[in-house]
Scaffold this motif. Structure first.
Motif, PDB file in Angstrom:
ATOM      1  N   UNK A  67      35.489  -6.271 -32.339  1.00  9.51           N
ATOM      2  CA  UNK A  67      34.255  -6.262 -33.133  1.00  9.51           C
ATOM      3  C   UNK A  67      33.814  -4.833 -33.430  1.00  9.51           C
ATOM      4  N   UNK A  68      33.959  -3.952 -32.436  1.00  4.31           N
ATOM      5  CA  UNK A  68      33.580  -2.553 -32.637  1.00  4.31           C
ATOM      6  C   UNK A  68      34.473  -1.901 -33.689  1.00  4.31           C
ATOM      7  N   UNK A  69      35.777  -2.188 -33.641  1.00  2.00           N
ATOM      8  CA  UNK A  69      36.695  -1.643 -34.642  1.00  2.00           C
ATOM      9  C   UNK A  69      36.317  -2.136 -36.032  1.00  2.00           C
ATOM     10  N   UNK A  70      36.029  -3.429 -36.147  1.00  2.00           N
ATOM     11  CA  UNK A  70      35.644  -3.975 -37.452  1.00  2.00           C
ATOM     12  C   UNK A  70      34.390  -3.288 -37.981  1.00  2.00           C
ATOM     13  N   UNK A  71      33.431  -3.045 -37.097  1.00  2.00           N
ATOM     14  CA  UNK A  71      32.180  -2.408 -37.514  1.00  2.00           C
ATOM     15  C   UNK A  71      32.424  -0.957 -37.933  1.00  2.00           C
ATOM     16  N   UNK A  72      33.263  -0.255 -37.195  1.00  2.00           N
ATOM     17  CA  UNK A  72      33.591   1.128 -37.547  1.00  2.00           C
ATOM     18  C   UNK A  72      34.268   1.174 -38.913  1.00  2.00           C
ATOM     19  N   UNK A  79      25.410  -4.419 -40.938  1.00  2.00           N
ATOM     20  CA  UNK A  79      24.688  -3.395 -40.167  1.00  2.00           C
ATOM     21  C   UNK A  79      23.736  -4.067 -39.186  1.00  2.00           C
ATOM     22  N   UNK A  80      22.962  -5.033 -39.667  1.00  2.00           N
ATOM     23  CA  UNK A  80      22.042  -5.735 -38.775  1.00  2.00           C
ATOM     24  C   UNK A  80      22.753  -6.644 -37.789  1.00  2.00           C
ATOM     25  N   UNK A  81      23.833  -7.280 -38.243  1.00  2.00           N
ATOM     26  CA  UNK A  81      24.555  -8.220 -37.385  1.00  2.00           C
ATOM     27  C   UNK A  81      25.230  -7.507 -36.216  1.00  2.00           C
ATOM     28  N   UNK A  82      26.005  -6.459 -36.510  1.00  2.00           N
ATOM     29  CA  UNK A  82      26.752  -5.798 -35.449  1.00  2.00           C
ATOM     30  C   UNK A  82      25.856  -4.933 -34.560  1.00  2.00           C
ATOM     31  N   UNK A  83      24.739  -4.472 -35.096  1.00  2.00           N
ATOM     32  CA  UNK A  83      23.765  -3.792 -34.242  1.00  2.00           C
ATOM     33  C   UNK A  83      23.285  -4.730 -33.145  1.00  2.00           C
ATOM     34  N   UNK A  84      23.003  -5.974 -33.526  1.00  4.52           N
ATOM     35  CA  UNK A  84      22.556  -6.963 -32.538  1.00  4.52           C
ATOM     36  C   UNK A  84      23.697  -7.403 -31.625  1.00  4.52           C
ATOM     37  N   UNK A  85      24.884  -7.550 -32.189  1.00  6.66           N
ATOM     38  CA  UNK A  85      26.014  -8.064 -31.421  1.00  6.66           C
ATOM     39  C   UNK A  85      26.507  -7.080 -30.375  1.00  6.66           C
ATOM     40  N   UNK A 112      16.468  -5.516 -46.122  1.00  4.51           N
ATOM     41  CA  UNK A 112      16.455  -6.983 -46.117  1.00  4.51           C
ATOM     42  C   UNK A 112      17.808  -7.523 -45.673  1.00  4.51           C
ATOM     43  N   UNK A 113      18.885  -6.907 -46.159  1.00  4.85           N
ATOM     44  CA  UNK A 113      20.217  -7.327 -45.752  1.00  4.85           C
ATOM     45  C   UNK A 113      20.449  -7.145 -44.263  1.00  4.85           C
ATOM     46  N   UNK A 114      19.979  -6.026 -43.710  1.00  5.28           N
ATOM     47  CA  UNK A 114      20.132  -5.794 -42.270  1.00  5.28           C
ATOM     48  C   UNK A 114      19.382  -6.853 -41.465  1.00  5.28           C
ATOM     49  N   UNK A 131      21.398 -13.941 -38.828  1.00  6.22           N
ATOM     50  CA  UNK A 131      22.700 -14.592 -38.709  1.00  6.22           C
ATOM     51  C   UNK A 131      23.201 -14.503 -37.271  1.00  6.22           C
ATOM     52  N   UNK A 132      23.010 -13.347 -36.643  1.00  7.73           N
ATOM     53  CA  UNK A 132      23.369 -13.202 -35.232  1.00  7.73           C
ATOM     54  C   UNK A 132      22.598 -14.206 -34.380  1.00  7.73           C
ATOM     55  N   UNK A 133      21.295 -14.333 -34.626  1.00 10.42           N
ATOM     56  CA  UNK A 133      20.473 -15.277 -33.851  1.00 10.42           C
ATOM     57  C   UNK A 133      20.966 -16.703 -34.029  1.00 10.42           C
ATOM     58  N   UNK A 134      21.364 -17.060 -35.260  1.00  9.82           N
ATOM     59  CA  UNK A 134      21.875 -18.406 -35.514  1.00  9.82           C
ATOM     60  C   UNK A 134      23.159 -18.647 -34.733  1.00  9.82           C
ATOM     61  N   UNK A 135      24.078 -17.681 -34.788  1.00  5.13           N
ATOM     62  CA  UNK A 135      25.338 -17.847 -34.059  1.00  5.13           C
ATOM     63  C   UNK A 135      25.123 -17.861 -32.552  1.00  5.13           C
TER      64      UNK A 135
END
Length: 220
Positions: A57-62, A138-144, A186-188, A194-198
């Motif tokens: 996940x970190x690689x994907x975000x980078x 950006x918002x998803x992986x920050x939370x993840x 707004x996207x973040x 989306x993170x909360x839903x998952x």
């Protein structure tokens, strides 16, 4: 243009932008692999382990962040063959000269102007949706990937990144627009929800993406 034609046109633009992201993503992959042993040693010194799911996940975000930089921190279409063909044959400068007086004159600081204009044409609508969608990771992986995910952390990550991008674009002959900041942020936030839903659907999977104590389990 009918709905099917519009969707295909959107898809074509998305694919073109994706290919522009690839050069910076390749550079980011190289640095990620080179720096990974050092980063893992530092984690071991702290008694932590980053498991394979978190590393993926970190690689994907980078890679995503590098691709985002390719699209936003360079002149428009910088990473296309046509652009570099012009540079190499001398018909185009590597970085175009910037008329700062014109940049300041075209600086858009009145909120919602471009957002309202998006409903008048497919291209502006595409840009609006793209500005939201491209910041959702950006918002998803920050939370993840961060401990103790909070909505305001994702908001600040999106807001900070967007403000930085819009500031840089003043110096690379690109438009700077407050609406882009609004849409990016707004996207973040959408990425955070989306993170909360998952997390609600797969509550036991989220721990795989956190650093855990060596020989133990992360419990927040």
């Amino acid at each position: 243009m009918n709905l099917t034609g519009t969707l295909w046109w959107y898809l074509k633009n998305i694919v073109e932008y994706f290919f522009q992201m690839l050069p910076c993503m390749g550079i980011a992959l190289l640095f990620f692999l080179l720096l990974r042993p050092r980063r893992q040693r530092r984690l071991r010194q702290k008694g932590l382990v980053s498991g394979p799911d978190r590393e993926d996940a970190l690689l994907f975000f980078v890679l995503f962040c590098a691709g985002l930089a390719a699209l936003t921190l360079f002149p428009a279409y910088f990473w296309t063959a046509g652009y570099w063909h012009g540079v190499l044959d001398g018909t185009r400068p590597l970085f175009p000269p910037v008329d700062f007086r014109l940049q300041l004159q075209t600086l858009q600081l009145k909120p919602f102007q471009e957002i309202f204009r998006a409903f008048k044409g497919p291209w502006v609508m595409f840009l609006m949706l793209a500005n939201i969608g491209i910041f959702a990771p950006v918002g998803f992986f920050t939370a993840l990937l961060w401990r103790k995910p909070r909505w305001w952390k994702s908001l600040l990550a999106g807001l900070g990144a967007s403000v930085f991008i819009e500031f840089v674009q003043l110096f690379i002959d690109r438009s700077t627009d407050i609406d882009d900041v609004i849409l990016n942020t707004t996207g973040a936030l959408a990425g955070f929800w989306l993170f909360c839903l998952l997390r609600a659907v797969f509550p036991n999977c989220m721990e795989k993406f956190q650093c855990i104590p060596r020989g133990g389990y992360y419990r927040g």
